[in-house]
Design a protein around this motif. Structure first.
Motif, mmCIF file in Angstrom:
data_model
loop_
_atom_site.group_PDB
_atom_site.id
_atom_site.type_symbol
_atom_site.label_atom_id
_atom_site.label_comp_id
_atom_site.label_asym_id
_atom_site.label_seq_id
_atom_site.Cartn_x
_atom_site.Cartn_y
_atom_site.Cartn_z
ATOM 1 N N MET A 113 -84.729 67.537 -17.265
ATOM 2 C CA MET A 113 -84.488 69.417 -16.751
ATOM 3 C C MET A 113 -86.185 69.383 -16.265
ATOM 4 O O MET A 113 -85.567 70.333 -15.191
ATOM 5 N N ILE A 114 -86.836 68.601 -16.365
ATOM 6 C CA ILE A 114 -87.946 68.856 -15.260
ATOM 7 C C ILE A 114 -87.723 68.748 -14.053
ATOM 8 O O ILE A 114 -88.470 69.671 -13.345
ATOM 9 N N ILE A 131 -85.823 63.307 -25.177
ATOM 10 C CA ILE A 131 -87.371 62.916 -23.998
ATOM 11 C C ILE A 131 -86.617 62.591 -22.761
ATOM 12 O O ILE A 131 -86.529 63.505 -21.206
ATOM 13 N N VAL A 132 -85.722 61.952 -22.351
ATOM 14 C CA VAL A 132 -84.262 61.639 -21.247
ATOM 15 C C VAL A 132 -84.395 63.232 -20.577
ATOM 16 O O VAL A 132 -84.621 63.523 -19.378
ATOM 17 N N THR A 186 -82.460 74.313 -23.169
ATOM 18 C CA THR A 186 -81.092 73.377 -22.832
ATOM 19 C C THR A 186 -81.263 72.068 -24.587
ATOM 20 O O THR A 186 -80.509 71.693 -25.115
ATOM 21 N N VAL A 187 -82.572 71.946 -24.703
ATOM 22 C CA VAL A 187 -82.658 71.329 -26.068
ATOM 23 C C VAL A 187 -82.326 71.202 -27.551
ATOM 24 O O VAL A 187 -81.432 70.911 -28.123
ATOM 25 N N LEU A 188 -82.255 73.313 -27.421
ATOM 26 C CA LEU A 188 -81.756 73.967 -28.488
ATOM 27 C C LEU A 188 -80.558 74.036 -28.464
ATOM 28 O O LEU A 188 -79.660 73.141 -29.333
ATOM 29 N N VAL A 189 -79.764 73.912 -27.137
ATOM 30 C CA VAL A 189 -77.814 73.942 -27.090
ATOM 31 C C VAL A 189 -77.816 72.888 -27.858
ATOM 32 O O VAL A 189 -76.495 72.115 -28.191
ATOM 33 N N PHE A 190 -78.210 71.761 -26.432
ATOM 34 C CA PHE A 190 -77.663 69.971 -27.354
ATOM 35 C C PHE A 190 -78.193 69.677 -28.645
ATOM 36 O O PHE A 190 -77.324 68.966 -29.314
#
Length: 162
Positions: free
Chosen positions: A24-25, A18-19, A45-49
């Protein structure tokens, strides 16, 4: 079953997820990105991380210690289970960004609402973590505020950048 769900969601990966989404936002807002652009950037980005986290967990959990008989498959499954909170934490803010992308709500409203949802999710994670551990009410409240403070820091950054 509820304990299993809680243990999969109340993790450092959930807080980190969530951070990351909030960050990113903030960055996207600083560049004047639309909700659609922000949604795509956050999801990507979430999927890559998440994939990197699963990979690292698999490698680190696969027979690293002498006498550890953990198979590659076992290490992978454990890493996926452990990191699910990372994905789940991103769902609500991403849903709001998608509403903005689909023009159900204004871009600015979507961005700010997603950030405030991040604060709420962080607060719930903090409260849940201390509740599961049987902490007293003052500790639960302190844990809620401490965890939510990371989201508030992102909002402060957004305000400064914007």
């Amino acid at each position: 079953m509820l304990v299993r769900v809680r243990s999969g969601l109340i993790t450092e990966e959930s807080v980190y997820g969530i951070v990351l989404v909030s960050g990113m936002i903030v960055v996207a807002g600083g560049y004047g990105a639309t909700s659609w652009q922000t949604f795509l950037a956050v999801i990507g980005t979430v999927l890559v991380f998440w994939a990197a986290h699963v990979y690292a967990g698999t490698v680190a959990g696969h027979g690293v210690l002498e006498g550890d008989e953990t198979t590659l498959s076992g290490a992978f499954h454990r890493a996926v289970r452990r990191s699910l909170g990372f994905l789940f934490a991103a769902l609500l803010p991403c849903f709001v960004l998608l509403l903005g992308a689909l023009r159900v709500i204004d871009d600015s409203v979507a961005m700010w609402t997603a950030l405030w949802l991040g604060v709420v999710v962080l607060g719930v994670l903090g409260f849940s973590a201390f509740t599961v551990r049987g902490s007293s009410w003052p500790v639960r409240i302190a844990g809620t505020l401490g965890t939510a403070a990371f989201g508030l820091a992102m909002i402060a950054l957004k305000a400064i950048i914007h």
